[in-house]
Write a protein that holds these residues in place. Structure first.
Motif, mmCIF file in Angstrom:
data_model
loop_
_atom_site.group_PDB
_atom_site.id
_atom_site.type_symbol
_atom_site.label_atom_id
_atom_site.label_comp_id
_atom_site.label_asym_id
_atom_site.label_seq_id
_atom_site.Cartn_x
_atom_site.Cartn_y
_atom_site.Cartn_z
ATOM 1 N N ARG A 1 41.430 36.128 26.915
ATOM 2 C CA ARG A 1 41.014 37.155 27.878
ATOM 3 C C ARG A 1 39.873 36.635 28.779
ATOM 4 O O ARG A 1 39.911 36.817 30.004
ATOM 5 N N ARG A 2 38.895 35.998 28.171
ATOM 6 C CA ARG A 2 37.766 35.462 28.932
ATOM 7 C C ARG A 2 38.241 34.439 29.970
ATOM 8 O O ARG A 2 37.763 34.429 31.106
ATOM 9 N N PHE A 3 39.184 33.611 29.581
ATOM 10 C CA PHE A 3 39.715 32.589 30.479
ATOM 11 C C PHE A 3 40.442 33.236 31.655
ATOM 12 O O PHE A 3 40.238 32.868 32.820
ATOM 13 N N VAL A 4 41.308 34.206 31.368
ATOM 14 C CA VAL A 4 42.037 34.903 32.435
ATOM 15 C C VAL A 4 41.063 35.533 33.425
ATOM 16 O O VAL A 4 41.235 35.420 34.652
ATOM 17 N N LEU A 5 40.048 36.186 32.922
ATOM 18 C CA LEU A 5 39.080 36.849 33.797
ATOM 19 C C LEU A 5 38.290 35.839 34.617
ATOM 20 O O LEU A 5 37.977 36.089 35.789
ATOM 21 N N ALA A 6 37.970 34.691 34.034
ATOM 22 C CA ALA A 6 37.226 33.665 34.770
ATOM 23 C C ALA A 6 38.064 33.102 35.916
ATOM 24 O O ALA A 6 37.559 32.906 37.036
ATOM 25 N N VAL A 7 39.343 32.847 35.654
ATOM 26 C CA VAL A 7 40.235 32.343 36.708
ATOM 27 C C VAL A 7 40.386 33.390 37.804
ATOM 28 O O VAL A 7 40.312 33.078 39.005
ATOM 29 N N ALA A 8 40.602 34.637 37.421
ATOM 30 C CA ALA A 8 40.768 35.711 38.400
ATOM 31 C C ALA A 8 39.523 35.874 39.264
ATOM 32 O O ALA A 8 39.628 36.128 40.473
ATOM 33 N N GLU A 9 38.363 35.731 38.666
ATOM 34 C CA GLU A 9 37.123 35.883 39.425
ATOM 35 C C GLU A 9 37.012 34.834 40.519
ATOM 36 O O GLU A 9 36.612 35.142 41.657
ATOM 37 N N VAL A 10 37.386 33.603 40.206
ATOM 38 C CA VAL A 10 37.338 32.545 41.226
ATOM 39 C C VAL A 10 38.332 32.834 42.345
ATOM 40 O O VAL A 10 37.993 32.777 43.538
ATOM 41 N N LEU A 11 39.567 33.137 41.981
ATOM 42 C CA LEU A 11 40.587 33.415 42.998
ATOM 43 C C LEU A 11 40.179 34.594 43.879
ATOM 44 O O LEU A 11 40.346 34.559 45.111
ATOM 45 N N ASP A 12 39.641 35.627 43.271
ATOM 46 C CA ASP A 12 39.240 36.813 44.019
ATOM 47 C C ASP A 12 38.102 36.507 44.981
ATOM 48 O O ASP A 12 38.055 37.055 46.089
ATOM 49 N N SER A 13 37.191 35.634 44.591
ATOM 50 C CA SER A 13 36.046 35.312 45.443
ATOM 51 C C SER A 13 36.470 34.606 46.730
ATOM 52 O O SER A 13 35.729 34.597 47.713
ATOM 53 N N PHE A 14 37.685 34.023 46.730
ATOM 54 C CA PHE A 14 38.208 33.365 47.928
ATOM 55 C C PHE A 14 39.316 34.188 48.594
ATOM 56 O O PHE A 14 39.989 33.708 49.510
ATOM 57 N N GLY A 15 39.504 35.419 48.144
ATOM 58 C CA GLY A 15 40.532 36.268 48.730
ATOM 59 C C GLY A 15 41.945 35.817 48.425
ATOM 60 O O GLY A 15 42.875 36.159 49.169
ATOM 61 N N LEU A 16 42.139 35.090 47.317
ATOM 62 C CA LEU A 16 43.451 34.526 47.003
ATOM 63 C C LEU A 16 44.149 35.212 45.840
ATOM 64 O O LEU A 16 45.267 34.844 45.488
ATOM 65 N N LEU A 17 43.525 36.207 45.240
ATOM 66 C CA LEU A 17 44.076 36.769 44.015
ATOM 67 C C LEU A 17 45.442 37.406 44.228
ATOM 68 O O LEU A 17 46.369 37.222 43.422
ATOM 69 N N SER A 18 45.612 38.127 45.318
ATOM 70 C CA SER A 18 46.888 38.811 45.544
ATOM 71 C C SER A 18 48.001 37.834 45.929
ATOM 72 O O SER A 18 49.183 38.185 45.869
ATOM 73 N N ARG A 19 47.642 36.601 46.307
ATOM 74 C CA ARG A 19 48.644 35.580 46.649
ATOM 75 C C ARG A 19 48.880 34.610 45.505
ATOM 76 O O ARG A 19 49.781 33.761 45.581
ATOM 77 N N ALA A 20 48.090 34.717 44.457
ATOM 78 C CA ALA A 20 48.136 33.733 43.384
ATOM 79 C C ALA A 20 49.253 34.033 42.388
ATOM 80 O O ALA A 20 49.665 35.179 42.222
ATOM 81 N N ARG A 21 49.717 32.985 41.736
ATOM 82 C CA ARG A 21 50.629 33.109 40.595
ATOM 83 C C ARG A 21 49.879 32.559 39.380
ATOM 84 O O ARG A 21 49.348 31.442 39.441
#
Length: 305
Positions: free
Chosen positions: A155-175
């Motif tokens: 869970r911690r790993f998933v949240l850490a990855v999501a936080e980085v992607l979100d900070s660059f506006g890429l979360l909704s485009r990410a797989r």
């Protein structure tokens, strides 16, 4: 005859042509033309998401240079788990020259990959920065865990990855990709805006497997749908036209990996897959051209590595 769009996924950037999981490798894939940049990530001891294929530093893709501080008791770093090393320690290793692994007497990538000595492993943030301004290219981030990880660490790993992607506006485009399907379960709960890709290979489909988070391996397409995946991504030797049909019937796209032979590329196009993951995007371009299938355009990163 196939028609429509088939995505080109650059595997670890363009592993057959440039050092894998490096900024120059990702930049080269973009310059060849890809729809998706595929990469692997782990978490350092100081909580930074770093790009590397294995959970440890491999002697095939990395080499030690010098300790981050004189007398560092963890040096040499190659062979150690990412989770035991800080980002500063990992940033000392050279990731630009591929080498034969222990017991290997050949490696096809040594014949085609351009060495780039002095190249460092990037963070996920650095890769996201490279993708800024390239709305046509999506990141596919494989989270490297295994069934031995505690649930809270997953869970911690998933949240850490999501936080980085979100900070660059890429979360909704990410797989978000994973063999350990607990990653998909956590992503469905905490990061529903990101696509979830269920990876499978023979090892993870064995009887009694723990990789699929308690789901049955008997019907991979059904299991992936039950896991909340949007995409089923099987190893190439598992892919049949029936599997593609079954996945599509459950609303799943199919992304086959890792396909480097043009004959195999053509076969999977005929099967109707939605995406092909390859170490050689240039070869896939040539095959797509024979089918008159649209190909992704070359892109030059705004921020060159």
């Amino acid at each position: 005859m196939p028609n429509g769009r088939i995505e080109v996924h650059g595997h670890r950037g363009a592993r057959g042509l440039r050092p894998e999981n490096t900024l120059p490798g990702f930049a080269h894939a973009l310059e060849l033309g890809v729809d998706v940049i595929e990469l692997d990530v782990g978490l350092t001891a100081d909580g930074v998401v770093v790009v590397n294929h294995d959970q440890s530093l491999s002697p095939v893709t990395t080499a030690d240079t010098a300790p981050v501080v004189p007398g560092d008791p963890l040096f040499p770093y190659v062979g150690r788990e990412l989770r035991d090393l800080t980002l500063a320690q990992i940033k000392t290793v050279d990731a630009g020259v591929r080498r034969l692994g222990p017991g290997q007497d050949c490696d096809p990538f040594l014949l085609t990959q351009l060495p780039l000595p002095g190249t460092r492993l990037p963070t996920l943030a650095e890769v996201c920065d490279l993708l800024q301004g390239l709305e046509e290219v999506d990141p596919a981030v494989e989270l490297k865990t295994d069934p031995g990880w505690p649930d809270d660490e997953v869970r911690r790993f998933v949240l850490a990855v999501a936080e980085v992607l979100d900070s660059f506006g890429l979360l909704s485009r990410a797989r978000l990709l994973a063999f350990d399907w607990r990653v998909l379960a956590e992503a469905r709960i905490h990061v529903p805006q990101a696509a979830r890709v269920a990876l499978v290979e023979r090892k993870t489909l064995a009887d009694g497997t723990a990789w699929l988070a308690g789901l049955s391996a008997a019907d991979p397409a059904a299991a992936a749908a039950d896991a909340g995946a949007n995409v089923l991504s099987p190893e190439h030797d598992l892919v049949t036209s029936r599997l593609v049909h079954d996945a599509h019937g459950r609303g799943l796209r199919v992304s086959v990996w890792t396909v480097n032979d043009p004959v195999d590329m053509a076969r999977f196009i005929e099967y109707g897959v939605d995406a092909i993951v390859t170490d050689y995007p240039d070869r896939l371009h040539q095959v797509l051209a024979t089918y008159d299938i649209p190909r992704p355009q070359p892109r030059t990163p705004v921020r060159l590595p």
